[in-house]
Design a protein around this motif. Structure first.
Motif, PDB file in Angstrom:
ATOM      1  N   GLU A 181      -0.766   4.209   9.670  1.00 11.05           N
ATOM      2  CA  GLU A 181      -0.259   2.890  10.041  1.00 11.05           C
ATOM      3  C   GLU A 181       0.182   2.870  11.507  1.00 11.05           C
ATOM      4  O   GLU A 181       0.552   3.912  12.062  1.00 11.05           O
ATOM      5  CB  GLU A 181       0.950   2.517   9.173  1.00 11.05           C
ATOM      6  N   ASN A 223      -0.761   5.822   4.541  1.00  9.81           N
ATOM      7  CA  ASN A 223      -0.498   4.997   3.364  1.00  9.81           C
ATOM      8  C   ASN A 223      -1.191   5.559   2.122  1.00  9.81           C
ATOM      9  O   ASN A 223      -1.840   6.603   2.195  1.00  9.81           O
ATOM     10  CB  ASN A 223      -0.885   3.536   3.640  1.00  9.81           C
ATOM     11  N   THR A 281      -4.558  -1.050   5.802  1.00 10.67           N
ATOM     12  CA  THR A 281      -3.241  -0.920   6.444  1.00 10.67           C
ATOM     13  C   THR A 281      -2.416  -2.207   6.287  1.00 10.67           C
ATOM     14  O   THR A 281      -2.949  -3.260   5.933  1.00 10.67           O
ATOM     15  CB  THR A 281      -3.390  -0.606   7.949  1.00 10.67           C
ATOM     16  N   ASN A 284       0.817  -1.215   0.000  1.00 13.07           N
ATOM     17  CA  ASN A 284       0.000   0.000   0.000  1.00 13.07           C
ATOM     18  C   ASN A 284       0.851   1.265   0.000  1.00 13.07           C
ATOM     19  O   ASN A 284       0.413   2.338   0.395  1.00 13.07           O
ATOM     20  CB  ASN A 284      -0.976   0.004   1.183  1.00 13.07           C
ATOM     21  N   GLN A 297       4.353   3.014   4.108  1.00 15.20           N
ATOM     22  CA  GLN A 297       3.960   4.412   4.010  1.00 15.20           C
ATOM     23  C   GLN A 297       2.885   4.743   5.035  1.00 15.20           C
ATOM     24  O   GLN A 297       1.929   3.991   5.197  1.00 15.20           O
ATOM     25  CB  GLN A 297       3.438   4.688   2.596  1.00 15.20           C
ATOM     26  N   SER A 298       3.060   5.854   5.716  1.00 16.73           N
ATOM     27  CA  SER A 298       2.025   6.306   6.647  1.00 16.73           C
ATOM     28  C   SER A 298       1.987   7.825   6.647  1.00 16.73           C
ATOM     29  O   SER A 298       3.015   8.459   6.849  1.00 16.73           O
ATOM     30  CB  SER A 298       2.311   5.800   8.061  1.00 16.73           C
TER      31      SER A 298
END
Lengths: 451, 481
Positions: A222, A216, A193, A161, A213-214
């Motif tokens: 996340e 995401n 997530t 993601n 990725q956050s």
């Protein structure tokens, strides 16, 4: 031609000094049968007044600015204070080269040092470099950094993601480095997530680290702490990618959630959409990584009189010293974009940043709350987002739906089918502080009319 | 004037506000984020808080500490520090161009037209069959170009193992080749500083994928054997990559495509007048021959009927950068080419080369000129025979308000001074530079210590780079009270 200060008499005098009759003699090393060819496409010089007219005509063919846009997905429209445009436009900032002569570059160098400090604060990390090209290439550089740092481990885990363009760029960067392998970690279809079970399964003794990725790609936040804990359990590194830097002031800093390296895109800090560039790749990290980092880094030092000053430092990592053994091939970076980001951050200041970041989230949250009343659309992941959400269209195709909104002057968002087969019905919708309540209400009403 | 401003963190004071923006229209109770993910100002305690006028003064004062093309002569070799036209900046700043990269293509036809036109004109200048505009800088272009070569050779059955690079090359060349999965083999240039066919042929074998050659090379000399070199490479199944960083030397005079070049990159931030911004952003378009077109990265822009189209996914090399590359830099380059026009294009190169040769002629009796072949856009002297070092001369130049030449590069010249004036400097400026150099050399002869301790009049004096690397201070730290 106004860009040529030499007059014909200057040229004549200079040729005389060189003992030549014709400037062409200076080009006699060039195969003469191939020299002085005709130009087919480039038109004759256009004077400045007509140049403006010509570009106004081209500009008119762009209709984007007439629309109310909720497009995001790695490029975001945020408010830019006028002082940022004014100050960054100064010729003294726009027209120098990389600060190779620090004695006459303290302006750029100090501004970069301040930028590095602010990025380290925002991400909760020890050190920052002075910029990379953009979010996607920064992610690729992070993958390479992780591989260098982990030495004998050769598998790089990538969360599925992650921004799909970032994944493509990482794949292009790593493809020809035969010793490195990419393995993908899936995400939960129910939350969007990272699937921690899959991560637990995939993380192995050969894993150098994971890039996740956050927020995401779907906009969801996340659990960086849990992810980092799983990774550290296998002695693998935790790399958080951030495509929307505006989330940084609002979300718990990565540095406090066990993350080792943060990379991403900081276009949101004072850079216009610009049809995708120039943007600003950033990288911050725990201090153990500094000697393996790619790109320029500015450090503080003293001059011979003991006066504080700034220089490019740790240059033994770089291509001009280490050549093929350098940590990266990067030379020119995005210095001016980092300068603008520093100006933006200083201008918004602590108070402004926290407020603006929160209003991004509130705008998205308002939409999520209100749109529930319509059964023909669904917010797929309605919890723990920042400023971007996935909207599923239940009553017609995404193409039809977005076309109908477009006819009403609204660009709903990025169709996710461009990137994921499983997201045929979904659109990524982004809200920032530039949207007012009336804009969001207009969107909600327009969606309501498409029942 | 020229006072060093405090760091912005030390100028900050709790409660000051530098921005103004509408308050949110929504209450906090609609927040949809678990507490564990929320930030309550952690790590931001010392984030700057200044009023608008203080921000303006801070950065204005910083700007005064910079030397720039706008403020004075900047003959930094290989960097092509030409004037950056203001009209380029103005037009690139227009809001209409600043669309979202995922906007429907029919709403951004103007932007696609700009890229398509720029590509066409770059083809005109280089003779290449097609371009990708996506790479963000010269080194990024090299990386992309070498990967294109690799993809092409791999498609033919064998990507091969080695990239040959002359010893005069810029450091990005070996680094880019390395990150594209190749071994780098350095080959020596001859006594004239160029590559000859015999020494190339001695290194050719079935493992050689390509030669990366800068032309004109970093001595400012045209690689006169280029056509034969290309033929020898092609006979070996290898390709010729041209680093076009120095394209300003023969833009409009000769097309690299006509010289047998297979792949090249250009630096829009050098030859095409877009500003360097203190280190970037640049733009490094890559041009290729017909045969290599299928391997260009995405996006690929084309015109279909009256409409411009972008093939955005799943083609060729894949993706090397987000979106379309540094689009607003491309806008500037197109404005420049339109301003210059076909009749002036080769005058750019002619004046640039005339200026460089004028400097060479006027200093060649004062400084050692290690390579005597004809100079194009730049000239490289050495510090041989002087009782001071290149760095000392460079630092002394700062006292005269002149940015030094590139120092200690190329590596094949001991104590190199690489001087590139560009076409946008007047004869008056060149004469001042020449006189200043003679003054400094006289000083060197009489009082070398004067140069060794220079500069004297800059905002800071010689900085201790060893200290910077040893006691790393890479960000502001709050003083302990």
């Amino acid at each position: 031609m106004r860009y040529f200060p030499l007059t014909d008499s200057d040229r004549e005098e200079m040729r005389k000094c060189l003992g030549i009759k014709d400037t062409r003699e200076l080009f006699s090393d060039i195969p003469q049968d191939k020299a002085y060819y005709p130009l087919d496409h480039i038109p004759p010089a256009v004077p400045e007044d007509r140049l403006l007219e010509t570009f106004k005509e081209i500009a008119k063919k762009n209709k984007f600015s007439e629309y109310l846009s909720f497009l995001g997905g790695g490029a975001y429209r945020h408010f830019i204070p006028e002082v940022v445009n004014h100050l960054s436009g100064k010729g003294e900032f726009v027209t120098p080269y990389t600060p190779y002569q620090p004695e006459v570059s303290q302006g750029s160098l100090q501004a970069m040092f301040e930028y590095q400090t602010m990025m380290a604060m925002l991400t909760g990390m020890d050190v920052s470099n002075a910029s990379l090209y953009d979010g996607g290439t920064a992610a690729a550089e992070a993958a390479l950094l992780v591989a260098r740092k982990a030495r004998k481990k050769n598998t790089i885990l990538i969360a599925r993601n992650l921004h799909p363009e970032y994944i493509e760029i990482i794949e292009t960067y790593l493809r020809d480095l035969v010793e490195l392998k990419i393995q993908y970690v899936d995400f939960e279809r129910t939350t969007g997530t990272v699937n921690l079970e899959d991560l637990n399964k995939k993380v192995c003794d050969d894993c150098a680290g994971l890039l996740f990725q956050s927020p995401n790609f779907f906009g969801g936040v996340e659990d960086s702490q849990k992810i980092s804990d799983i990774l550290h359990g296998k002695d693998a590194l935790s790399v958080q990618v951030v495509a929307e830097a505006m989330s940084l002031p609002f979300l718990k800093p990565a540095g406090q959630m066990g993350v080792d390296i943060v990379v991403g895109e900081a276009q949101s800090f004072g850079l216009p959409l610009g049809y995708g560039g120039p943007y600003l790749g950033f990288m911050t990290a725990k201090k153990d990584f500094v000697r393996q980092m790619p790109g320029r880094i500015v450090g503080e030092t003293l001059d011979v009189e003991g006066k504080r000053g700034y220089v490019l430092t740790l240059s033994t990592r770089e291509q001009h010293i280490k050549r093929e053994k350098a940590t990266s091939n990067i030379c020119s970076n995005e210095a001016w974009c980092a300068l603008r980001a520093g100006m933006y951050l200083a201008t918004m200041g602590k108070t402004g940043l926290l407020k603006i970041a929160k209003s991004n989230h509130l705008n998205a949250a308002y939409f999520v709350k209100e749109i529930k009343k319509f059964p023909h659309v669904t917010v797929k992941y309605p919890k723990n987002f920042f400023n971007e959400i996935v909207l599923e269209i239940n009553n017609m195709t995404v193409d039809d739906f977005t076309a109908k909104l477009e006819a009403k002057g609204i660009l709903l968002g990025v169709p996710l089918k461009w990137f994921h087969k499983d997201y045929e019905k979904a659109v990524l919708v982004n809200f920032t502080e530039v949207h007012k309540k009336k804009d969001i209400d207009r969107l909600i009403n327009a969606i309501g009319e498409l029942k | 004037m020229n006072k060093l401003p405090e760091l912005i963190f030390n100028e900050s004071k709790e409660g000051k506000i530098g921005y103004s923006f509408s308050e949110t229209e929504f209450p906090d109770d609609i927040i949809s984020l678990d507490d564990q993910y929320r930030r309550d100002g952690q790590n931001l305690e010392d984030f700057p808080q200044l009023s608008e006028v203080e921000i303006v003064r801070h950065y204005t004062n910083l700007s005064h500490l910079n030397h720039s093309v706008d403020s004075g002569f900047y003959p930094l070799g290989s960097c092509t520090m030409k004037y950056n036209p203001k009209i380029n900046e103005a037009i690139a700043g227009w809001e209409e161009f600043s669309a979202h990269p995922y906007a429907p293509l029919k709403l951004v036809q103007g932007n696609l037209e700009i890229m398509n036109t720029l590509e066409k004109w770059l083809k005109d200048v280089t003779g290449m069959a097609g371009f990708t505009l996506t790479p963000a800088a010269g080194a990024h272009g090299e990386f992309t170009g070498i990967k294109i070569i690799r993809a092409h050779l791999a498609a033919k059955g064998n990507p091969r193992k080695i990239i040959l690079i002359p010893d005069s090359a810029h450091g990005t060349n070996p680094a880019s080749a390395h990150f594209s999965g190749y071994e780098v083999k350095e080959i020596p240039s001859n006594e004239n500083g160029i590559l000859d066919v015999a020494s190339l042929e001695a290194h050719l074998n079935e493992d050689v994928a390509a030669l990366m050659m800068t032309n004109p090379n970093t001595l400012g000399v045209f690689e006169r054997n280029i056509v034969e070199i290309s033929q020898a490479l092609h006979k070996n199944g290898s390709l010729l990559y041209m680093d076009g960083a120095n394209m300003n030397a023969f833009m409009g005079i000769v097309k690299p495509g006509d010289l047998g070049v297979d792949v090249l990159h250009l630096n829009l931030h050098k030859t095409f007048s877009t500003p360097h911004g203190g280190g970037g952003p640049g733009s490094g378009p890559v041009g290729v021959t017909e045969e290599l077109l299928p391997h260009l990265p995405v996006p690929v822009i084309s015109k279909q009927g009256d409409l411009y189209h972008a093939a955005y996914f799943n083609k060729g090399l894949g993706r090397v950068k987000n979106f379309y590359g540094n689009f607003l830099i491309m806008v500037r380059a197109l404005v420049y080419l339109m301003s210059i026009g076909k009749e002036n294009l080769r005058k750019v190169a002619e004046d640039a080369v005339l200026n460089a040769n004028y400097i060479r002629k006027n200093l060649e009796n004062d400084l050692d000129l290690p390579y005597k072949f004809k100079s194009l856009h730049e000239v490289v002297f050495s510090d041989k025979g002087l009782n001071v070092k290149t760095l000392d001369i460079a630092k002394r130049l700062l006292d005269f308000g002149i940015h030094p030449f590139t120092v200690y590069f190329p590596l094949i010249v001991h104590g190199a001074m690489m001087i590139e004036p560009t076409e946008t400097e007047s004869k008056e400026t060149l004469d001042i530079f020449i006189r200043t150099m003679k003054t400094i050399l006289k000083e060197a002869a009489e009082d070398p210590a004067k140069l060794q301790n220079a500069p004297y009049s800059t905002p800071v004096r010689r900085l201790d780079e060893v200290l910077a690397a040893r006691q790393l201070a890479l960000k502001w730290e709050k003083k302990q009270e």
